[in-house]
Design an enzyme around this catalytic site. Structure first.
Site, PDB file in Angstrom:
ATOM      1  N   ASP A  98     -51.308  34.743 -11.167  1.00  0.00           N
ATOM      2  CA  ASP A  98     -50.662  33.747 -10.313  1.00  0.00           C
ATOM      3  C   ASP A  98     -49.426  34.334  -9.634  1.00  0.00           C
ATOM      4  O   ASP A  98     -48.684  35.104 -10.239  1.00  0.00           O
ATOM      5  CB  ASP A  98     -50.255  32.549 -11.183  1.00  0.00           C
ATOM      6  CG  ASP A  98     -49.833  31.349 -10.361  1.00  0.00           C
ATOM      7  OD1 ASP A  98     -50.233  31.255  -9.182  1.00  0.00           O
ATOM      8  OD2 ASP A  98     -49.101  30.497 -10.900  1.00  0.00           O
ATOM      9  N   ASN A 103     -59.309  26.227  -5.097  1.00  0.00           N
ATOM     10  CA  ASN A 103     -58.714  27.012  -4.008  1.00  0.00           C
ATOM     11  C   ASN A 103     -59.355  26.740  -2.647  1.00  0.00           C
ATOM     12  O   ASN A 103     -58.791  27.112  -1.617  1.00  0.00           O
ATOM     13  CB  ASN A 103     -58.797  28.507  -4.305  1.00  0.00           C
ATOM     14  CG  ASN A 103     -57.853  28.953  -5.398  1.00  0.00           C
ATOM     15  OD1 ASN A 103     -58.076  29.988  -6.041  1.00  0.00           O
ATOM     16  ND2 ASN A 103     -56.790  28.192  -5.656  1.00  0.00           N
TER      17      ASN A 103
END
Length: 232
Positions: free
Chosen positions: A23, A71
């Protein structure tokens, strides 16, 4: 690699199966004043570097979160760029990883992914399928709830072992350790079935800044813990 997919309390204290939530690419790009695609490229470069560290550290499996089912909600330009980058990286880097003995596996839904990218993933898996140095699991178009739902659709058994056979990669070991970068402290729909007894380490570095030293520190933190697996 052991034939068993689960390790009991007498297993060695060193982590062998590690998963990372990679991340922070977007925030890294913002901090550096570059495009988000440059951030994703820096993140992909770091995956390759840390994979080689994983081999040096004696890991048998490394799983990275590459693209989640959530996403798709990002901007069309960012999603399109990620799809292009994944295809290019698979094409360019698979032969090199194959020479290094890396076995590649992609876990996640293939539906909705462009046909040429699905073909490249299948090609990489076939080319590297017999390699034994380390297995790199790439969670692409992956969501753990989706994985569990997909497994449940075809499950007719009664045991956890039978259910595991319906997951995307039944041969994957439960991670000893899950690392998340960027200072966030959650699993974000990642390996929920497999992480029942995983140790968690949270790091403040954005993913492109996660170094070999940070990786070693995370493994050392794992080794300092006592895993009881529900016992005392």
């Amino acid at each position: 690699m052991t034939d068993s997919v689960s390790e009991g309390p007498d297993a060695a204290t060193r982590a062998r199966y590690v998963a990372i939530i990679t991340d922070g690419n977007g925030r890294w790009a913002q901090r550096e004043g570059v495009s988000v695609q440059e951030g994703h490229r820096a993140g992909a470069d770091n995956v390759k570097a840390r994979l080689r560290d994983a081999v040096d550290f004696g890991l048998r499996e490394l799983t990275v979160y590459s693209f989640s089912t959530e996403n798709w909600s990002r901007s069309p330009d960012e999603v399109a760029g990620l799809m292009r980058m994944h295809g290019q990286r698979i094409e360019a880097e698979t032969p090199e990883l194959h020479d290094e003995g890396v076995r590649m596996r992609f876990i996640g839904r293939r539906e909705g992914v462009e046909a040429h990218l699905v073909e490249r993933m299948a090609w990489a898996e076939e080319l590297t399928g017999a390699n034994e140095t380390i297995t790199l699991f790439v969670a692409f178009n992956y969501g753990s709830r989706a994985e569990i739902v997909d497994a449940a659709r075809t499950f007719t058994g009664t045991t956890e072992e039978e259910f595991r056979a319906h997951l995307y990669a039944p041969e994957m070991h439960d991670p000893d350790l899950i690392i998340r970068t960027s200072g966030e402290r959650r699993l974000s729909n990642y390996l929920l079935w497999q992480s029942a007894y995983s140790e968690l380490v949270f790091r403040d570095e954005l993913w492109p800044d996660f170094t070999r030293e940070a990786f070693a520190e995370s493994l050392a933190e794992f080794e300092a813990r006592r895993r009881r697996f529900g016992g005392r």
